[in-house]
Design a protein around this motif. Structure first.
Motif, PDB file in Angstrom:
ATOM      1  N   SER A  20     -13.976 -31.008  52.927  1.00 40.67           N
ATOM      2  CA  SER A  20     -15.290 -31.092  53.567  1.00 40.67           C
ATOM      3  C   SER A  20     -15.607 -29.763  54.231  1.00 40.67           C
ATOM      4  CB  SER A  20     -15.318 -32.224  54.599  1.00 40.67           C
ATOM      5  OG  SER A  20     -14.411 -31.962  55.650  1.00 40.67           O
ATOM      6  N   TRP A  33     -25.215 -23.786  50.645  1.00 38.54           N
ATOM      7  CA  TRP A  33     -24.102 -24.612  50.167  1.00 38.54           C
ATOM      8  C   TRP A  33     -23.371 -23.968  48.982  1.00 38.54           C
ATOM      9  CZ3 TRP A  33     -28.152 -26.408  52.805  1.00 38.54           C
ATOM     10  CH2 TRP A  33     -27.944 -27.417  53.746  1.00 38.54           C
ATOM     11  N   LEU A  37     -19.373 -24.443  48.201  1.00 40.35           N
ATOM     12  CA  LEU A  37     -18.984 -25.209  47.012  1.00 40.35           C
ATOM     13  C   LEU A  37     -18.099 -24.379  46.091  1.00 40.35           C
ATOM     14  CD1 LEU A  37     -22.308 -27.118  46.353  1.00 40.35           C
ATOM     15  CD2 LEU A  37     -20.054 -28.175  46.660  1.00 40.35           C
ATOM     16  N   VAL A  57     -15.909 -34.155  47.511  1.00 40.69           N
ATOM     17  CA  VAL A  57     -16.388 -33.055  48.351  1.00 40.69           C
ATOM     18  C   VAL A  57     -17.406 -33.623  49.335  1.00 40.69           C
ATOM     19  CG1 VAL A  57     -17.670 -30.887  48.457  1.00 40.69           C
ATOM     20  CG2 VAL A  57     -16.053 -31.272  46.596  1.00 40.69           C
ATOM     21  N   ASN A  58     -17.142 -33.413  50.624  1.00 47.42           N
ATOM     22  CA  ASN A  58     -18.098 -33.787  51.664  1.00 47.42           C
ATOM     23  C   ASN A  58     -18.943 -32.555  51.969  1.00 47.42           C
ATOM     24  OD1 ASN A  58     -19.500 -34.439  53.963  1.00 47.42           O
ATOM     25  ND2 ASN A  58     -17.761 -35.316  55.054  1.00 47.42           N
ATOM     26  N   LEU A  59     -20.226 -32.618  51.626  1.00 50.68           N
ATOM     27  CA  LEU A  59     -21.130 -31.481  51.796  1.00 50.68           C
ATOM     28  C   LEU A  59     -21.551 -31.267  53.246  1.00 50.68           C
ATOM     29  CD1 LEU A  59     -23.388 -32.335  48.751  1.00 50.68           C
ATOM     30  CD2 LEU A  59     -21.736 -30.483  48.841  1.00 50.68           C
ATOM     31  N   ILE A  85     -23.251 -27.310  42.457  1.00 56.15           N
ATOM     32  CA  ILE A  85     -22.133 -28.179  42.057  1.00 56.15           C
ATOM     33  C   ILE A  85     -21.828 -27.992  40.575  1.00 56.15           C
ATOM     34  CG2 ILE A  85     -21.427 -30.577  41.709  1.00 56.15           C
ATOM     35  CD1 ILE A  85     -22.948 -31.276  44.281  1.00 56.15           C
ATOM     36  N   GLU A  95     -16.828 -36.648  43.331  1.00 57.79           N
ATOM     37  CA  GLU A  95     -17.615 -37.512  44.208  1.00 57.79           C
ATOM     38  C   GLU A  95     -18.177 -36.624  45.325  1.00 57.79           C
ATOM     39  OE1 GLU A  95     -15.248 -40.667  45.793  1.00 57.79           O
ATOM     40  OE2 GLU A  95     -14.150 -40.933  43.916  1.00 57.79           O
ATOM     41  N   THR A  96     -19.385 -36.909  45.752  1.00 58.85           N
ATOM     42  CA  THR A  96     -19.966 -36.130  46.848  1.00 58.85           C
ATOM     43  C   THR A  96     -20.578 -37.057  47.883  1.00 58.85           C
ATOM     44  OG1 THR A  96     -22.062 -35.907  45.650  1.00 58.85           O
ATOM     45  CG2 THR A  96     -20.480 -34.106  45.433  1.00 58.85           C
TER      46      THR A  96
END
Length: 223
Positions: A20, A33, A37, A57-59, A85, A95-96
């Motif tokens: 994250s 971002w 990323l 990934v926690n944005l 991404i 997964e986000t």
């Protein structure tokens, strides 16, 4: 460091699930971002080579709300993040999740405050000090360093305005909201007038959990 932590978690039998990050509050750059990323994808790749398959990934947050300045449309954030991404992860999209709190609820709140004093520092001073019944310690902590400048509305907004220094009601010298960049308020403003502080749906009641200096915490009413 993230790689070391995730490897240690894996050795301990924990699930090394993902990474994250946070690109900064009230982020107006839709491309912010991209770099994060890219770093996340590099961590995914390194750990995959070591037999650890990350999944998520926690944005983070950073999604802004409109105060006095315009902000990009939410769709532009979505397009930029989606492109980043795909650029960094290719066909192996993880997964986000996101934490868009301020962006969702910032404009859903209004604080109704009252002018409790109007004064100047001396007989030769012309800039008015306007004291409200709410300040930094009553829910407006994000005015620290004047980071967030909230929109203000009064019933006298059609009258002539001059710059004012805005302060809270406590005896703490830090309880000054806007001094570096004074706020234009009506010359006709009087003690007892109400001021609406707009865009206060995020990080206000949560910063007012203690009766600092004897002032009750900010009350919330859901309509």
């Amino acid at each position: 460091m993230a790689i070391d932590v995730l490897e240690a978690a894996h050795r301990l039998g924990l699930s090394a699930y993902g990474v994250s990050f946070h690109v900064g509050s009230q982020q107006a750059n839709t491309e912010a971002w991209d770099g994060a990323l890219g770093s996340a994808a590099a961590i995914f790749g390194t750990l995959a080579e070591r037999g650890i398959q990350l999944k998520m990934v926690n944005l983070g947050g950073g999604f802004p709300t409109k105060y006095l300045k315009d902000i990009p449309a939410v769709e532009s954030y979505g397009r930029s993040i989606d492109a980043a991404i795909r650029r960094h992860f290719g066909n192996r999209i993880p997964e986000t999740i996101i934490e868009p709190g301020r962006g969702m609820v910032g404009n859903a709140g209004i604080i109704k405050t009252e002018v409790v004093l109007i004064s100047t520092k001396g007989s030769d001073e012309t800039t008015r000090w306007v004291f409200l019944d709410i300040g930094k310690f009553g829910g407006l902590a994000e005015t620290m360093d004047e980071a967030i400048r909230y929109p203000l509305a009064t019933s006298r907004d059609g009258d002539e305005k001059t710059p004012c220094i805005l302060a809270g009601p406590t005896c703490d010298s830090a309880d000054v909201l806007y001094e570096k960049t004074p706020y234009a308020l009506p010359v006709s403003l009087e003690i007892g007038d109400e001021i609406l502080i707009e865009g206060t749906g995020a990080y206000t009641t949560t910063y007012s959990a203690v009766a600092f200096n004897g002032f009750e915490p900010l009350k919330a009413y859901v309509i």
